[in-house]
Design an enzyme around this catalytic site. Structure first.
Site, PDB file in Angstrom:
ATOM      1  CE  LYS A  45      -3.704  -2.395   2.667  1.00 20.86           C
ATOM      2  NZ  LYS A  45      -4.833  -2.243   1.583  1.00 20.86           N
ATOM      3  NE  ARG A  77     -10.459 -10.338  -2.720  1.00 21.63           N
ATOM      4  CZ  ARG A  77     -10.815  -9.643  -3.570  1.00 21.63           C
ATOM      5  NH1 ARG A  77     -11.282  -9.879  -4.650  1.00 21.63           N
ATOM      6  NH2 ARG A  77     -10.960  -8.308  -3.040  1.00 21.63           N
TER       7      ARG A  77
END
Length: 492
Positions: free
Chosen positions: A271, A346
């Site tokens: 990020k 996920r």
């Protein structure tokens, strides 16, 4: 502080501060309000007229009352349009009253607000939740807390009668919300995967729950390649937590799964600046809410068996980190091409879903701070709900309405799975930029065979930057109350 229901009304109650709620454009002084205004030496009418109080949502006033009256202060809150009155509005009104009472250093408070669905017990529970959540202070990491001790000692819910059962139930639910809040608010050096195990252990010992914790070796034996792929880079060991509430004669058997990334750096797809990386301590918001729900449900003791599952780890950067382009094999044998290491939640949920379904549960709900796309679509106040099973989706929507939390059902557009197809594996872990929250849900669906399943994307509502309804700035504990109401609804 004690909260209790009483038969006293605004006309008969005596104490430090009396709080009244008004709907928009319904502030006329008639009927009982005329008697109350006489009792308060005309202060009620004067306050409404001078301050142009219209009862609009969020409007609030406080005033001293004459020294000869049985009430020292008067608090007014607006509830907005009567047609929009619901559990959230009622809870927010109670929260506004509680904050005003705290600011005014009130010791005894009488609360007179309209009933929800003409149900005194439900009303007492909602008011209790709103008051307690608004007054919750988390000063653990301050050497000199700005918030001083709350003076409020007694809150009486007027005109509702004795409601100890409903109030006690609400207090138990709030204890779960506060656990979730404090887990999410704590930094990543305070809440680690091992901390998840410690909290789960404490819950198990305190409330008689069953606990199974799988480490690296046990997860490898079960073929959890997706979860362990994410965990590879962290020096902290992964913890796959399975906490079970098992009553004697359950009428249902459910699983609740929370995404539990105690810090998300993004992995090798790190990020960058402006990405909010400093807020990624809250990427375990789903896991915090799962354990918060476990705490509340274990105290409420519904006749529903529930399996609480948290696959806890960090998504870090190191020489052992998974690479973009790696192929992982999940515990159901499906292969995943990792085209973005920052779509890691996920992957952890994939193995958790497979594990949960093998338990033979009748429904599975996962909750996760999964996608920024959901925030773009629904904003900060509303969670996304996906499910191929409409009955389950409807149950969760009813529970959310009762809890005063907001969800919006989103489409399971199967065509969008085309964007997840990989030329070298069964699927990729991310698809095109458009419809990102939908493709995330479609990815998770690949790890469910037949069990009714719902996915809750809580990326927006898990945190608020400013005071918002029953929530103070910071972690909200969302959606513990929805999960609890879902379970209680199935137990009825």
């Amino acid at each position: 502080m004690q909260i209790r229901g009483t038969d006293y009304t605004a006309l008969t109650w005596q104490g430090d501060a009396l709080a009244l709620g008004f709907f928009e454009n319904a502030t006329e002084i008639t009927g009982d309000l005329t008697q109350l205004d006489d009792r308060l030496e005309g202060v009620l009418r004067e306050l409404i007229e001078e301050k142009e109080f219209k009862g609009k949502a969020g409007q609030k006033l406080v005033s001293r009352v004459g020294s000869k009256t049985p009430i020292k202060k008067l608090i007014l809150v607006g509830l907005g349009e009567i047609e929009k009155f619901n559990s959230q509005v009622l809870g927010d009104g109670a929260a506004a009253i509680a904050r005003l009472a705290k600011g005014e250093k009130v010791k005894t408070l009488g609360v007179s607000l309209p009933q929800r669905e003409h149900d005194p017990a439900q009303t007492a529970a909602i008011l209790t939740e709103g008051i307690l959540l608004a007054l919750h202070q988390d000063n653990r990491f301050k050497s000199d807390p700005e918030d001083k001790e709350i003076k409020l000692t007694t809150v009486e819910l007027l005109g509702l009668g004795e409601q100890s059962t409903a109030i006690g139930k609400a207090e138990k639910i709030v204890s779960g919300v506060i656990l979730a809040r404090e887990m999410v608010a704590a930094p990543a050096n305070e809440v680690t995967p091992l901390t998840f195990t410690e909290i789960a252990t404490e819950l198990a010992q305190t409330y008689g729950l069953e606990l199974e914790v799988l480490g690296q070796t046990e997860c490898e034996a079960l073929g959890m390649g997706a979860f362990l792929g994410v965990a590879k880079a962290s020096e902290l060991p992964p913890q796959f937590i399975h906490l079970t509430y098992r009553p004697a004669n359950p009428v249902k058997k459910l699983a609740i799964i929370g995404k539990s990334l105690t810090f998300d750096s993004g992995g090798l797809n790190i990020k960058g600046a402006g990405s909010g990386i400093e807020t990624m301590k809250m990427d375990m918001g789903g896991g915090g809410a799962t354990l918060g729900a476990a705490k509340a449900i274990a105290q409420l003791k519904p006749n529903v068996e529930i399996h609480f599952i948290c696959a806890a780890t960090e998504n870090m950067i190191s020489g052992t980190a998974m690479h973009p382009g790696d192929i992982l094999t999940a515990s159901n044998g499906k292969t995943i091409e990792v085209n973005n290491t920052d779509a890691e939640g996920r992957l952890t949920l994939a193995d958790a879903l497979v594990f949960a379904e093998k338990l033979g549960v009748e429904a599975i709900v996962d909750l996760a701070t999964l996608t920024g796309a959901c925030i773009v679509a629904l904003g900060d106040d509303i969670g996304g709900l996906w499910s191929p099973n409409q009955e389950l989706a409807d149950e969760l929507k009813v529970a959310a309405d009762k809890a005063g939390e907001k969800f919006w059902q989103m489409p399971m557009e199967s065509k969008y799975f085309e964007g997840l197809k990989s030329p070298i594996a069964d699927m990729k872990n991310t698809g095109p930029r458009s419809g990102g929250s939908i493709t995330a849900a479609l990815f998770l669906q690949q790890f469910i065979k037949e069990t009714p399943w719902a996915h809750l994307d809580i990326a927006g509502p898990v945190w608020t930057d400013k005071q918002n309804g029953v929530h103070n700035a910071g972690a909200t504990g969302y959606p513990v109350r929805t999960l609890v109401q879902w379970v209680l609804g199935l137990a009825e």
